[in-house]
Design a protein around this motif. Structure first.
Motif, PDB file in Angstrom:
ATOM      1  N   ARG A  95      43.862 -16.930   4.899  1.00 26.52           N
ATOM      2  CA  ARG A  95      43.676 -15.644   4.233  1.00 26.52           C
ATOM      3  C   ARG A  95      42.248 -15.144   4.418  1.00 26.52           C
ATOM      4  NH1 ARG A  95      46.726 -14.981  -1.463  1.00 26.52           N
ATOM      5  NH2 ARG A  95      48.855 -15.264  -0.705  1.00 26.52           N
ATOM      6  N   TRP A  96      41.291 -16.070   4.296  1.00 24.17           N
ATOM      7  CA  TRP A  96      39.893 -15.682   4.472  1.00 24.17           C
ATOM      8  C   TRP A  96      39.643 -15.166   5.897  1.00 24.17           C
ATOM      9  CZ3 TRP A  96      36.136 -13.851   2.015  1.00 24.17           C
ATOM     10  CH2 TRP A  96      34.853 -13.846   2.544  1.00 24.17           C
ATOM     11  N   MET A  97      40.215 -15.833   6.879  1.00 20.48           N
ATOM     12  CA  MET A  97      40.044 -15.393   8.265  1.00 20.48           C
ATOM     13  C   MET A  97      40.706 -14.038   8.488  1.00 20.48           C
ATOM     14  SD  MET A  97      38.124 -17.567   9.615  1.00 20.48           S
ATOM     15  CE  MET A  97      38.203 -17.036  11.297  1.00 20.48           C
ATOM     16  N   ARG A  98      41.832 -13.831   7.883  1.00 15.89           N
ATOM     17  CA  ARG A  98      42.518 -12.536   8.032  1.00 15.89           C
ATOM     18  C   ARG A  98      41.729 -11.410   7.375  1.00 15.89           C
ATOM     19  NH1 ARG A  98      48.487 -13.918   6.151  1.00 15.89           N
ATOM     20  NH2 ARG A  98      48.741 -11.664   6.358  1.00 15.89           N
ATOM     21  N   VAL A  99      41.149 -11.667   6.197  1.00 13.00           N
ATOM     22  CA  VAL A  99      40.298 -10.669   5.545  1.00 13.00           C
ATOM     23  C   VAL A  99      39.102 -10.344   6.435  1.00 13.00           C
ATOM     24  CG1 VAL A  99      38.724 -10.289   3.605  1.00 13.00           C
ATOM     25  CG2 VAL A  99      40.981 -11.237   3.180  1.00 13.00           C
ATOM     26  N   ALA A 100      38.486 -11.379   6.990  1.00  4.67           N
ATOM     27  CA  ALA A 100      37.306 -11.173   7.841  1.00  4.67           C
ATOM     28  C   ALA A 100      37.652 -10.375   9.099  1.00  4.67           C
ATOM     29  CB  ALA A 100      36.700 -12.524   8.220  1.00  4.67           C
ATOM     30  N   HIS A 101      38.802 -10.623   9.679  1.00  3.31           N
ATOM     31  CA  HIS A 101      39.190  -9.893  10.887  1.00  3.31           C
ATOM     32  C   HIS A 101      39.567  -8.441  10.597  1.00  3.31           C
ATOM     33  CE1 HIS A 101      39.222 -13.800  12.877  1.00  3.31           C
ATOM     34  NE2 HIS A 101      39.116 -13.106  13.990  1.00  3.31           N
ATOM     35  N   VAL A 102      40.212  -8.191   9.482  1.00  2.00           N
ATOM     36  CA  VAL A 102      40.519  -6.799   9.116  1.00  2.00           C
ATOM     37  C   VAL A 102      39.214  -6.051   8.840  1.00  2.00           C
ATOM     38  CG1 VAL A 102      41.613  -5.332   7.370  1.00  2.00           C
ATOM     39  CG2 VAL A 102      42.833  -7.300   8.283  1.00  2.00           C
ATOM     40  N   TYR A 103      38.273  -6.706   8.168  1.00  2.00           N
ATOM     41  CA  TYR A 103      36.960  -6.093   7.934  1.00  2.00           C
ATOM     42  C   TYR A 103      36.258  -5.813   9.265  1.00  2.00           C
ATOM     43  CZ  TYR A 103      32.146  -5.584   6.364  1.00  2.00           C
ATOM     44  OH  TYR A 103      30.876  -5.122   6.144  1.00  2.00           O
ATOM     45  N   ALA A 104      36.319  -6.765  10.176  1.00  2.00           N
ATOM     46  CA  ALA A 104      35.688  -6.582  11.487  1.00  2.00           C
ATOM     47  C   ALA A 104      36.314  -5.416  12.242  1.00  2.00           C
ATOM     48  CB  ALA A 104      35.796  -7.868  12.299  1.00  2.00           C
ATOM     49  N   PHE A 105      37.613  -5.227  12.091  1.00  2.00           N
ATOM     50  CA  PHE A 105      38.277  -4.096  12.730  1.00  2.00           C
ATOM     51  C   PHE A 105      37.645  -2.784  12.281  1.00  2.00           C
ATOM     52  CE2 PHE A 105      41.484  -0.725  12.374  1.00  2.00           C
ATOM     53  CZ  PHE A 105      41.889  -0.607  13.692  1.00  2.00           C
ATOM     54  N   PHE A 106      37.435  -2.622  10.987  1.00  2.00           N
ATOM     55  CA  PHE A 106      36.872  -1.377  10.477  1.00  2.00           C
ATOM     56  C   PHE A 106      35.397  -1.218  10.829  1.00  2.00           C
ATOM     57  CE2 PHE A 106      40.457  -1.668   7.376  1.00  2.00           C
ATOM     58  CZ  PHE A 106      41.121  -0.544   7.844  1.00  2.00           C
ATOM     59  N   VAL A 107      34.662  -2.307  10.881  1.00  2.00           N
ATOM     60  CA  VAL A 107      33.228  -2.214  11.191  1.00  2.00           C
ATOM     61  C   VAL A 107      33.003  -1.999  12.679  1.00  2.00           C
ATOM     62  CG1 VAL A 107      31.072  -3.525  11.211  1.00  2.00           C
ATOM     63  CG2 VAL A 107      32.517  -3.551   9.191  1.00  2.00           C
ATOM     64  N   PHE A 108      33.649  -2.802  13.515  1.00  2.00           N
ATOM     65  CA  PHE A 108      33.375  -2.750  14.952  1.00  2.00           C
ATOM     66  C   PHE A 108      33.896  -1.487  15.621  1.00  2.00           C
ATOM     67  CE2 PHE A 108      33.239  -7.634  15.100  1.00  2.00           C
ATOM     68  CZ  PHE A 108      31.903  -7.618  14.766  1.00  2.00           C
ATOM     69  N   ARG A 109      34.921  -0.892  15.081  1.00  2.00           N
ATOM     70  CA  ARG A 109      35.457   0.296  15.731  1.00  2.00           C
ATOM     71  C   ARG A 109      34.532   1.492  15.614  1.00  2.00           C
ATOM     72  NH1 ARG A 109      40.407   2.929  12.594  1.00  2.00           N
ATOM     73  NH2 ARG A 109      39.245   3.909  10.926  1.00  2.00           N
ATOM     74  N   ASN A 110      33.538   1.412  14.739  1.00  2.00           N
ATOM     75  CA  ASN A 110      32.570   2.493  14.591  1.00  2.00           C
ATOM     76  C   ASN A 110      31.342   2.317  15.471  1.00  2.00           C
ATOM     77  OD1 ASN A 110      34.049   3.950  12.641  1.00  2.00           O
ATOM     78  ND2 ASN A 110      33.410   2.489  11.094  1.00  2.00           N
ATOM     79  N   LEU A 111      31.298   1.250  16.248  1.00  2.00           N
ATOM     80  CA  LEU A 111      30.170   1.057  17.163  1.00  2.00           C
ATOM     81  C   LEU A 111      30.260   2.059  18.313  1.00  2.00           C
ATOM     82  CD1 LEU A 111      30.105  -2.825  17.446  1.00  2.00           C
ATOM     83  CD2 LEU A 111      28.544  -1.382  16.149  1.00  2.00           C
ATOM     84  N   PRO A 112      29.143   2.636  18.701  1.00  2.00           N
ATOM     85  CA  PRO A 112      29.205   3.579  19.829  1.00  2.00           C
ATOM     86  C   PRO A 112      29.529   2.861  21.134  1.00  2.00           C
ATOM     87  CG  PRO A 112      26.949   3.321  19.023  1.00  2.00           C
ATOM     88  CD  PRO A 112      27.832   2.529  18.125  1.00  2.00           C
ATOM     89  N   ARG A 113      30.211   3.531  22.009  1.00  2.00           N
ATOM     90  CA  ARG A 113      30.580   3.113  23.354  1.00  2.00           C
ATOM     91  C   ARG A 113      31.611   1.984  23.406  1.00  2.00           C
ATOM     92  NH1 ARG A 113      25.955   2.704  27.475  1.00  2.00           N
ATOM     93  NH2 ARG A 113      27.486   3.712  28.797  1.00  2.00           N
ATOM     94  N   ILE A 114      31.434   0.916  22.653  1.00  2.00           N
ATOM     95  CA  ILE A 114      32.362  -0.214  22.759  1.00  2.00           C
ATOM     96  C   ILE A 114      33.370  -0.262  21.623  1.00  2.00           C
ATOM     97  CG2 ILE A 114      30.776  -1.632  24.090  1.00  2.00           C
ATOM     98  CD1 ILE A 114      30.221  -3.191  21.478  1.00  2.00           C
ATOM     99  N   GLY A 115      33.183   0.564  20.597  1.00  2.00           N
ATOM    100  CA  GLY A 115      34.060   0.528  19.427  1.00  2.00           C
ATOM    101  C   GLY A 115      35.505   0.841  19.737  1.00  2.00           C
ATOM    102  N   SER A 116      35.724   1.808  20.614  1.00  2.00           N
ATOM    103  CA  SER A 116      37.118   2.171  20.927  1.00  2.00           C
ATOM    104  C   SER A 116      37.827   1.050  21.681  1.00  2.00           C
ATOM    105  CB  SER A 116      37.144   3.458  21.742  1.00  2.00           C
ATOM    106  OG  SER A 116      36.407   3.296  22.942  1.00  2.00           O
TER     107      SER A 116
END
Length: 131
Positions: free
Chosen positions: A64-85
């Motif tokens: 569960r902890w790993m799944r929470v961390a990965h869902v959080y990473a999805f929202f954070v990393f997708r906002n990075l310029p150039r590589i987020g998409s």
């Protein structure tokens, strides 16, 4: 402020941040996890990374902890310029826009947890725990 007062403040801050972060982690894998599952269900498209992580890690406490961390990473990393998409397309898709309140159930607790852990290690560094 004297050095003794700063040391006492650092010790109290470290203990309080560690205790609060442990409670927050427990809440994220128990009570708040229903909301995380709802978000994960909506963004984890079949064949993508979030879907595989759900199957690999399962539903135990660490999973569960790993799944929470990965869902959080999805929202954070997708906002990075150039590589987020690219990261977003590899992890999952937000086909239907998620309500902000649902996103905040994942983002806010994990961000607070991260800040508290940073404070814990910063206070430990100030106290000389890493010497």
């Amino acid at each position: 402020m004297s050095e003794e007062q700063l040391t006492e403040i650092a010790a109290i801050t470290g203990a309080a941040s560690l205790g609060t972060s442990i409670v927050l982690m427990f809440l994220m894998v128990t009570l708040f996890f229903r909301k995380t599952e709802e978000v994960e269900r909506r963004i984890a498209t079949p064949g993508k990374q979030l879907d595989g992580i759900r199957m690999i890690w399962g539903n135990g406490p660490i999973g569960r902890w790993m799944r929470v961390a990965h869902v959080y990473a999805f929202f954070v990393f997708r906002n990075l310029p150039r590589i987020g998409s690219r990261i977003e397309s590899r992890m999952g898709d937000e086909n239907e826009p998620l309500p902000l309140s649902l996103k905040l159930w994942v983002i806010v607790p994990f961000t607070v947890y991260t800040v508290l852990m940073f404070l814990f290690f910063l206070s430990g560094w100030y106290l000389g725990a890493f010497d």
